[in-house]
Scaffold this motif. Structure first.
Motif, mmCIF file in Angstrom:
data_model
loop_
_atom_site.group_PDB
_atom_site.id
_atom_site.type_symbol
_atom_site.label_atom_id
_atom_site.label_comp_id
_atom_site.label_asym_id
_atom_site.label_seq_id
_atom_site.Cartn_x
_atom_site.Cartn_y
_atom_site.Cartn_z
ATOM 1 N N MET A 1 2.561 -14.649 5.712
ATOM 2 C CA MET A 1 1.852 -13.508 6.288
ATOM 3 C C MET A 1 2.601 -12.211 6.002
ATOM 4 N N LEU A 2 3.926 -12.273 6.037
ATOM 5 C CA LEU A 2 4.718 -11.093 5.702
ATOM 6 C C LEU A 2 4.529 -10.701 4.242
ATOM 7 N N ALA A 3 4.286 -11.669 3.385
ATOM 8 C CA ALA A 3 4.069 -11.395 1.971
ATOM 9 C C ALA A 3 2.739 -10.704 1.724
ATOM 10 N N ALA A 4 1.849 -10.764 2.714
ATOM 11 C CA ALA A 4 0.519 -10.168 2.578
ATOM 12 C C ALA A 4 0.320 -8.913 3.414
ATOM 13 N N ALA A 5 1.112 -8.747 4.458
ATOM 14 C CA ALA A 5 0.846 -7.706 5.467
ATOM 15 C C ALA A 5 1.018 -6.285 4.942
ATOM 16 N N ASP A 6 0.108 -5.414 5.369
ATOM 17 C CA ASP A 6 0.270 -3.974 5.121
ATOM 18 C C ASP A 6 1.351 -3.417 6.031
ATOM 19 N N SER A 7 1.514 -4.032 7.184
ATOM 20 C CA SER A 7 2.599 -3.689 8.105
ATOM 21 C C SER A 7 2.615 -4.707 9.240
ATOM 22 N N LEU A 8 3.727 -4.723 9.965
ATOM 23 C CA LEU A 8 3.877 -5.606 11.117
ATOM 24 C C LEU A 8 4.394 -4.770 12.272
ATOM 25 N N LEU A 9 3.762 -4.894 13.426
ATOM 26 C CA LEU A 9 4.200 -4.200 14.625
ATOM 27 C C LEU A 9 4.654 -5.244 15.636
ATOM 28 N N VAL A 10 5.937 -5.256 15.920
ATOM 29 C CA VAL A 10 6.484 -6.178 16.903
ATOM 30 C C VAL A 10 6.411 -5.494 18.266
ATOM 31 N N ALA A 11 5.578 -6.041 19.146
ATOM 32 C CA ALA A 11 5.347 -5.437 20.464
ATOM 33 C C ALA A 11 6.099 -6.206 21.539
ATOM 34 N N THR A 12 6.879 -5.486 22.330
ATOM 35 C CA THR A 12 7.620 -6.103 23.432
ATOM 36 C C THR A 12 7.172 -5.500 24.756
ATOM 37 N N TRP A 13 7.452 -6.226 25.843
ATOM 38 C CA TRP A 13 7.260 -5.649 27.178
ATOM 39 C C TRP A 13 8.614 -5.618 27.860
ATOM 40 N N LEU A 14 8.762 -4.774 28.871
ATOM 41 C CA LEU A 14 10.063 -4.470 29.455
ATOM 42 C C LEU A 14 10.171 -5.013 30.876
ATOM 43 N N PRO A 15 10.808 -6.161 31.050
ATOM 44 C CA PRO A 15 10.907 -6.772 32.381
ATOM 45 C C PRO A 15 11.863 -6.006 33.287
ATOM 46 N N PRO B 1 0.833 -1.211 0.000
ATOM 47 C CA PRO B 1 0.000 0.000 0.000
ATOM 48 C C PRO B 1 0.864 1.255 0.000
ATOM 49 N N LYS B 2 0.376 2.297 -0.655
ATOM 50 C CA LYS B 2 1.138 3.542 -0.710
ATOM 51 C C LYS B 2 1.006 4.323 0.598
ATOM 52 N N LYS B 3 -0.171 4.246 1.203
ATOM 53 C CA LYS B 3 -0.412 4.977 2.446
ATOM 54 C C LYS B 3 -0.604 3.972 3.575
ATOM 55 N N TRP B 4 0.315 3.934 4.483
ATOM 56 C CA TRP B 4 0.206 3.028 5.623
ATOM 57 C C TRP B 4 0.722 3.681 6.899
ATOM 58 N N ARG B 5 1.715 4.568 6.763
ATOM 59 C CA ARG B 5 2.349 5.157 7.942
ATOM 60 C C ARG B 5 1.365 5.981 8.772
ATOM 61 N N GLU B 6 0.528 6.776 8.123
ATOM 62 C CA GLU B 6 -0.422 7.616 8.854
ATOM 63 C C GLU B 6 -1.374 6.756 9.684
ATOM 64 N N THR B 7 -1.839 5.652 9.094
ATOM 65 C CA THR B 7 -2.744 4.757 9.815
ATOM 66 C C THR B 7 -2.052 4.137 11.019
ATOM 67 N N VAL B 8 -0.814 3.683 10.833
ATOM 68 C CA VAL B 8 -0.072 3.084 11.945
ATOM 69 C C VAL B 8 0.125 4.107 13.063
ATOM 70 N N GLN B 9 0.410 5.336 12.711
ATOM 71 C CA GLN B 9 0.587 6.378 13.729
ATOM 72 C C GLN B 9 -0.697 6.572 14.532
ATOM 73 N N GLU B 10 -1.835 6.523 13.851
ATOM 74 C CA GLU B 10 -3.118 6.655 14.548
ATOM 75 C C GLU B 10 -3.332 5.489 15.507
ATOM 76 N N LEU B 11 -3.002 4.283 15.058
ATOM 77 C CA LEU B 11 -3.180 3.101 15.898
ATOM 78 C C LEU B 11 -2.258 3.135 17.109
ATOM 79 N N LEU B 12 -1.030 3.588 16.914
ATOM 80 C CA LEU B 12 -0.080 3.669 18.025
ATOM 81 C C LEU B 12 -0.518 4.702 19.060
ATOM 82 N N ALA B 13 -1.111 5.788 18.589
ATOM 83 C CA ALA B 13 -1.592 6.811 19.521
ATOM 84 C C ALA B 13 -2.666 6.240 20.437
ATOM 85 N N VAL B 14 -3.541 5.402 19.878
ATOM 86 C CA VAL B 14 -4.579 4.758 20.686
ATOM 87 C C VAL B 14 -3.957 3.717 21.616
ATOM 88 N N ALA B 15 -3.004 2.944 21.102
ATOM 89 C CA ALA B 15 -2.332 1.941 21.928
ATOM 90 C C ALA B 15 -1.687 2.590 23.146
#
Length: 210
Positions: free
Chosen positions: A90-104, A23-37
């Motif tokens: 799945m990587l061949a299909a994904a619009d993006s991948l967000l790898v989420a970690t937690w900090l022990p 997709p040509k436009k994906w970064r703006e959407t990811v930024q919106e999702l991260l703001a909610v996260a």
């Protein structure tokens, strides 16, 4: 609207034999999702040693590493096919991948083999907070009509993957969040096998009287 999105959200895996167009436009959407996260509740700030990086110095007990659709396409073929499972497709299909970690929190003593972190209240709260951030993101994606899948990570949990993605070894992967398009061509679409088996709230909740 939120109740409806939570009820309708479901696991969807898109498995592409051939790479889908990026997709040509994906970064703006990811930024919106991260703001909610980022509005997820957390009880304790992460340990200071996790805040030493100027680029990622937040007190939140989670971190998100964003892979563009182009990076997803580049990563897939480099993974060991004997260990990677369905992740390359799945990587061949994904619009993006967000790898989420937690900090022990750092351990005060050497952990037994196979134990990743201290079984402490503080760490439990960090995991819960990071999970809330991921759920926020998934619901926000659902509202926007974005198919999503919270993967446990598989091969992406390994030290070599962390090194390649620039993730500190002191962090622990909590989820690899795949965001998929609606238009998937002839790709395979797989959904959760557990969703139809969900029970009603009477089976896992009860009112307490003293």
């Amino acid at each position: 609207l939120v109740d409806k999105a939570i009820s309708e959200r479901k696991t969807v895996k898109i498995l592409a034999e051939k790479e889908l167009d990026c997709p040509k436009k994906w970064r703006e959407t990811v930024q919106e999702l991260l703001a909610v996260a980022g509005m997820a509740p957390f009880h304790r700030a992460c340990d200071p040693h996790h805040r030493e990086s100027e680029a990622m110095s937040g007190i939140e007990p989670w971190r998100f590493y964003i892979l563009s659709p182009q990076t997803c396409r580049q990563l897939g073929p480099t993974l060991d096919p004997e260990k990677a499972g369905k992740i390359p497709k799945m990587l061949a299909a994904a619009d993006s991948l967000l790898v989420a970690t937690w900090l022990p929190n750092p351990s005060s003593e050497t952990l037994p083999a196979g134990q990743l972190f201290d079984a402490s209240l503080g760490n439990m709260e960090h995991i819960a907070a990071a999970s809330s951030a991921i759920q926020n993101l998934l619901v926000a994606a659902t509202i926007r009509g974005i198919r999503n899948y919270w993967s446990s990570g598989g091969i992406l949990r390994e030290a070599t993957a962390f090194e390649r993605l620039g993730i500190p070894q002191s962090e622990i992967l909590l989820g690899a969040i795949f965001l998929f398009p609606q238009e998937t061509g002839n790709s395979q679409v797989a959904e959760s096998k557990l969703r139809p088996k969900r029970t009603t709230q009477e089976n896992w909740s009860r009112y307490v009287e003293l």
